[in-house]
Design a protein around this motif. Structure first.
Motif, PDB file in Angstrom:
ATOM      1  N   TYR A  97      64.047  10.086 -74.158  1.00 28.73           N
ATOM      2  CA  TYR A  97      63.575  11.263 -73.882  1.00 28.73           C
ATOM      3  C   TYR A  97      62.111  11.465 -73.304  1.00 28.73           C
ATOM      4  O   TYR A  97      61.244  10.645 -73.895  1.00 28.73           O
ATOM      5  CB  TYR A  97      63.450  12.300 -75.094  1.00 28.73           C
ATOM      6  CG  TYR A  97      63.697  13.700 -74.748  1.00 28.73           C
ATOM      7  CD1 TYR A  97      65.074  14.205 -74.806  1.00 28.73           C
ATOM      8  CD2 TYR A  97      62.640  14.600 -74.746  1.00 28.73           C
ATOM      9  CE1 TYR A  97      65.264  15.494 -74.745  1.00 28.73           C
ATOM     10  CE2 TYR A  97      62.822  15.852 -74.775  1.00 28.73           C
ATOM     11  CZ  TYR A  97      64.240  16.529 -74.621  1.00 28.73           C
ATOM     12  OH  TYR A  97      64.555  17.895 -74.237  1.00 28.73           O
ATOM     13  N   TRP A 143      70.083  23.592 -78.388  1.00 28.42           N
ATOM     14  CA  TRP A 143      70.815  23.123 -76.964  1.00 28.42           C
ATOM     15  C   TRP A 143      69.934  23.527 -75.903  1.00 28.42           C
ATOM     16  O   TRP A 143      69.469  22.837 -74.973  1.00 28.42           O
ATOM     17  CB  TRP A 143      72.262  23.782 -76.865  1.00 28.42           C
ATOM     18  CG  TRP A 143      72.845  23.177 -75.885  1.00 28.42           C
ATOM     19  CD1 TRP A 143      72.942  23.929 -74.474  1.00 28.42           C
ATOM     20  CD2 TRP A 143      73.462  21.931 -75.503  1.00 28.42           C
ATOM     21  NE1 TRP A 143      73.615  22.936 -73.693  1.00 28.42           N
ATOM     22  CE2 TRP A 143      74.123  21.832 -74.078  1.00 28.42           C
ATOM     23  CE3 TRP A 143      73.684  20.919 -76.304  1.00 28.42           C
ATOM     24  CZ2 TRP A 143      74.548  20.894 -73.777  1.00 28.42           C
ATOM     25  CZ3 TRP A 143      74.037  19.811 -75.662  1.00 28.42           C
ATOM     26  CH2 TRP A 143      74.770  19.845 -74.602  1.00 28.42           C
ATOM     27  N   LEU A 146      66.511  21.125 -76.309  1.00 32.55           N
ATOM     28  CA  LEU A 146      66.752  19.788 -75.874  1.00 32.55           C
ATOM     29  C   LEU A 146      67.225  19.605 -74.532  1.00 32.55           C
ATOM     30  O   LEU A 146      66.696  18.502 -73.670  1.00 32.55           O
ATOM     31  CB  LEU A 146      67.775  19.368 -76.688  1.00 32.55           C
ATOM     32  CG  LEU A 146      67.386  19.313 -78.289  1.00 32.55           C
ATOM     33  CD1 LEU A 146      68.626  18.496 -79.147  1.00 32.55           C
ATOM     34  CD2 LEU A 146      66.378  18.402 -78.437  1.00 32.55           C
ATOM     35  N   LEU A 147      67.956  20.411 -73.880  1.00 36.65           N
ATOM     36  CA  LEU A 147      68.585  20.438 -72.478  1.00 36.65           C
ATOM     37  C   LEU A 147      67.707  20.752 -71.518  1.00 36.65           C
ATOM     38  O   LEU A 147      67.383  20.249 -70.299  1.00 36.65           O
ATOM     39  CB  LEU A 147      69.889  21.003 -72.573  1.00 36.65           C
ATOM     40  CG  LEU A 147      70.869  20.647 -71.362  1.00 36.65           C
ATOM     41  CD1 LEU A 147      70.993  19.081 -71.327  1.00 36.65           C
ATOM     42  CD2 LEU A 147      72.137  21.515 -71.076  1.00 36.65           C
ATOM     43  N   HIS A 155      64.380  20.032 -67.294  1.00 41.42           N
ATOM     44  CA  HIS A 155      65.834  20.042 -67.559  1.00 41.42           C
ATOM     45  C   HIS A 155      65.830  18.389 -68.020  1.00 41.42           C
ATOM     46  O   HIS A 155      65.109  17.463 -67.281  1.00 41.42           O
ATOM     47  CB  HIS A 155      66.779  20.278 -66.458  1.00 41.42           C
ATOM     48  CG  HIS A 155      68.213  19.737 -66.475  1.00 41.42           C
ATOM     49  ND1 HIS A 155      69.008  20.134 -67.582  1.00 41.42           N
ATOM     50  CD2 HIS A 155      68.760  18.605 -66.087  1.00 41.42           C
ATOM     51  CE1 HIS A 155      70.074  19.430 -67.548  1.00 41.42           C
ATOM     52  NE2 HIS A 155      69.928  18.456 -66.552  1.00 41.42           N
ATOM     53  N   PRO A 157      68.380  15.526 -69.070  1.00 43.13           N
ATOM     54  CA  PRO A 157      69.854  15.458 -68.767  1.00 43.13           C
ATOM     55  C   PRO A 157      70.325  14.568 -70.233  1.00 43.13           C
ATOM     56  O   PRO A 157      69.535  13.986 -70.669  1.00 43.13           O
ATOM     57  CB  PRO A 157      70.278  14.429 -67.769  1.00 43.13           C
ATOM     58  CG  PRO A 157      68.823  13.908 -67.434  1.00 43.13           C
ATOM     59  CD  PRO A 157      68.045  14.961 -67.730  1.00 43.13           C
ATOM     60  N   THR A 158      71.673  14.782 -70.687  1.00 40.22           N
ATOM     61  CA  THR A 158      72.000  14.073 -71.960  1.00 40.22           C
ATOM     62  C   THR A 158      71.959  12.610 -71.872  1.00 40.22           C
ATOM     63  O   THR A 158      72.012  11.939 -72.878  1.00 40.22           O
ATOM     64  CB  THR A 158      73.443  14.676 -72.344  1.00 40.22           C
ATOM     65  OG1 THR A 158      74.282  14.341 -71.448  1.00 40.22           O
ATOM     66  CG2 THR A 158      73.187  16.193 -72.818  1.00 40.22           C
ATOM     67  N   ARG A 159      72.023  11.996 -70.782  1.00 36.60           N
ATOM     68  CA  ARG A 159      71.781  10.494 -70.635  1.00 36.60           C
ATOM     69  C   ARG A 159      70.754  10.122 -70.839  1.00 36.60           C
ATOM     70  O   ARG A 159      70.350   8.964 -71.202  1.00 36.60           O
ATOM     71  CB  ARG A 159      72.257  10.199 -68.986  1.00 36.60           C
ATOM     72  CG  ARG A 159      71.142  10.629 -68.163  1.00 36.60           C
ATOM     73  CD  ARG A 159      71.777  10.014 -66.664  1.00 36.60           C
ATOM     74  NE  ARG A 159      70.797  10.609 -65.663  1.00 36.60           N
ATOM     75  CZ  ARG A 159      71.081  11.684 -64.979  1.00 36.60           C
ATOM     76  NH1 ARG A 159      72.011  12.382 -65.224  1.00 36.60           N
ATOM     77  NH2 ARG A 159      70.238  11.983 -63.978  1.00 36.60           N
ATOM     78  N   TRP A 161      69.042  11.478 -73.720  1.00 36.88           N
ATOM     79  CA  TRP A 161      68.939  11.400 -75.114  1.00 36.88           C
ATOM     80  C   TRP A 161      69.250  10.080 -75.883  1.00 36.88           C
ATOM     81  O   TRP A 161      70.045   9.500 -75.300  1.00 36.88           O
ATOM     82  CB  TRP A 161      70.005  12.532 -75.431  1.00 36.88           C
ATOM     83  CG  TRP A 161      69.855  13.927 -75.146  1.00 36.88           C
ATOM     84  CD1 TRP A 161      68.821  14.020 -73.982  1.00 36.88           C
ATOM     85  CD2 TRP A 161      70.240  15.208 -75.434  1.00 36.88           C
ATOM     86  NE1 TRP A 161      68.983  15.769 -73.640  1.00 36.88           N
ATOM     87  CE2 TRP A 161      69.724  16.050 -74.498  1.00 36.88           C
ATOM     88  CE3 TRP A 161      71.167  15.515 -76.459  1.00 36.88           C
ATOM     89  CZ2 TRP A 161      70.094  17.306 -74.784  1.00 36.88           C
ATOM     90  CZ3 TRP A 161      71.358  16.818 -76.561  1.00 36.88           C
ATOM     91  CH2 TRP A 161      70.938  17.690 -75.900  1.00 36.88           C
ATOM     92  N   THR A 169      71.927  14.943 -83.590  1.00 37.94           N
ATOM     93  CA  THR A 169      72.866  15.941 -83.044  1.00 37.94           C
ATOM     94  C   THR A 169      74.180  15.819 -83.110  1.00 37.94           C
ATOM     95  O   THR A 169      75.201  16.593 -83.324  1.00 37.94           O
ATOM     96  CB  THR A 169      72.321  15.746 -81.261  1.00 37.94           C
ATOM     97  OG1 THR A 169      70.912  15.985 -81.098  1.00 37.94           O
ATOM     98  CG2 THR A 169      73.061  16.715 -80.500  1.00 37.94           C
ATOM     99  N   ASP A 234      79.905  16.875 -69.368  1.00 35.74           N
ATOM    100  CA  ASP A 234      79.158  16.218 -69.731  1.00 35.74           C
ATOM    101  C   ASP A 234      79.696  15.051 -70.993  1.00 35.74           C
ATOM    102  O   ASP A 234      80.494  15.660 -71.497  1.00 35.74           O
ATOM    103  CB  ASP A 234      77.837  17.024 -70.373  1.00 35.74           C
ATOM    104  CG  ASP A 234      76.793  15.879 -70.697  1.00 35.74           C
ATOM    105  OD1 ASP A 234      75.882  15.953 -69.774  1.00 35.74           O
ATOM    106  OD2 ASP A 234      76.590  15.461 -71.937  1.00 35.74           O
TER     107      ASP A 234
END
Length: 371
Positions: A97, A143, A146-147, A155, A157-159, A161, A169, A234
């Protein structure tokens, strides 16, 4: 001067029983560890062995350990080298992150801690509204934070995280999502409608019959095949869906055992009062059934929390995966023990906390008659 004979005893006091010495620490030791010669010898040997192991463990982990430094050259003692954990602590917590946006993760952690404390402390008011916010508002707010991508937030992306934030989560979403789905499945399996019962039985037996690793592979590889090509699903969402569906099947069987433990008289009493099916379930049956299966529910939650480490196989780096990735660094080869011990400690803290809180809930909801 006259003497009042009523103030003097004219007979002997009857013999009384010895004081009860089964209470307190000494009483517990006598009853459980030193109740006889053989038990006393075994207890002493076990205590000495545990004390020896504990002393060696403390020597390795604390007394002879190294805590300060920035490289492996700082690890000069014979004990643990916690410098490895300290140097990678931020990545263990936040993963990849962005550092400038980690305050958003801190806010989510703080909100989660406040909600858990508010719901756990009995005397705090407005628990119903807090519980509603925890189930609805908190996931949405988390959400968004975090997003990002809205309200001027960058922004992420979840990649990107990873670490403990990703572990929590997955665990929180899986726990919150699997419980209501499991309740619906349990009620459906006990339904008198053949079609509803058949679907629920098929769903439960299918998800219980495959390992979680297979479910994660299916969610990562096969699920996008059923989604239109112009929609990007996702990877984290796929894992969350797979974990919720998988553990909801196990949760359904736990709750069904509680439903079967409730006598038919409870349902018949509700029918005699003119209550509908959902009123009987919501007001009479489910509260009693859920109270009976609190240990099974929490045991499922604990298993779910530990199985979050399996998301590594689909490319998501949770806390354990981040630690393992750090061990591949040539600058830190040979310190795998410290990494795995630290990971085990974190998992133990969360799992033990859930276990203790479930025992507290059991004692608080215990309405049985005590002698």
């Amino acid at each position: 001067m006259t003497t009042n004979n009523a103030t003097f005893r004219t007979e002997m006091i009857e013999a009384r029983e010895a004081p009860n010495q089964s209470r307190g620490v000494i009483g517990w030791l006598r009853a459980n560890l030193f109740s006889g010669p053989v038990n006393s010898v075994i207890s002493v040997l076990v205590i000495l062995a545990v004390a020896k192991i504990a002393w060696l463990a403390l020597g390795w982990a604390v007394f002879d350990a190294n805590f300060l430094g920035s490289s492996r050259e700082a690890c000069t003692g014979d004990g643990a080298c916690w410098v490895f954990i300290a140097s990678r602590f931020e990545s263990i917590i936040y993963g990849f992150y962005p550092e400038a946006a980690r305050w958003r993760v801190d806010i989510v952690f703080a909100l989660l801690a406040i909600l858990i404390a508010w719901l756990a402390i009995p005397r705090l008011p407005q628990k119903k509204w807090v519980a509603l916010f925890a189930l609805v508002g908190f996931p949405i707010l988390s959400w968004i934070l975090l997003l990002g991508g809205v309200f001027g937030l960058e922004h992420v992306p979840t990649r990107a995280w990873g670490g403990l934030m990703l572990t929590l989560t997955i665990a929180v979403v899986g726990i919150v999502g699997s419980l209501p789905i499991g309740i619906i499945l349990a009620l459906g399996r006990r339904s008198k409608m053949p079609f509803v019962k058949g679907i629920c039985v098929l769903f439960i037996e299918f998800w219980r019959g495959v390992p979680l690793i297979t479910v994660l592979f299916m969610a990562s590889v096969m699920l996008p095949l059923f989604v239109p090509g112009n929609i990007e699903f996702d990877k984290l969402l796929r894992a969350l869906v797979g974990i919720m569906l998988f553990w909801s099947a196990y949760m359904a069987e736990v709750i069904r055992s509680g439903l079967q433990a409730i006598s038919k008289g409870q349902n018949e009493a509700g029918q005699a009062l003119g209550l509908t099916y959902w009123q009987r379930m919501g007001l009479i049956i489910l509260p009693q059934a859920l109270k009976l299966v609190i240990p099974g529910i929490v045991n499922t939650f604990i298993s779910l929390f530990k199985d979050t480490s399996l998301v590594l196989i689909i490319g998501l780096l949770d806390m354990l995966a981040i630690i393992r990735a750090g061990l591949t660094d040539t600058n830190w080869l040979g310190f795998s023990t410290e990494g795995y011990v630290f990971a085990a400690l974190i998992y133990w803290v969360f799992c033990f906390s859930m276990s203790r809180y479930s025992q507290y809930i059991e004692r608080r909801l215990n309405t049985g008659h005590k002698r």
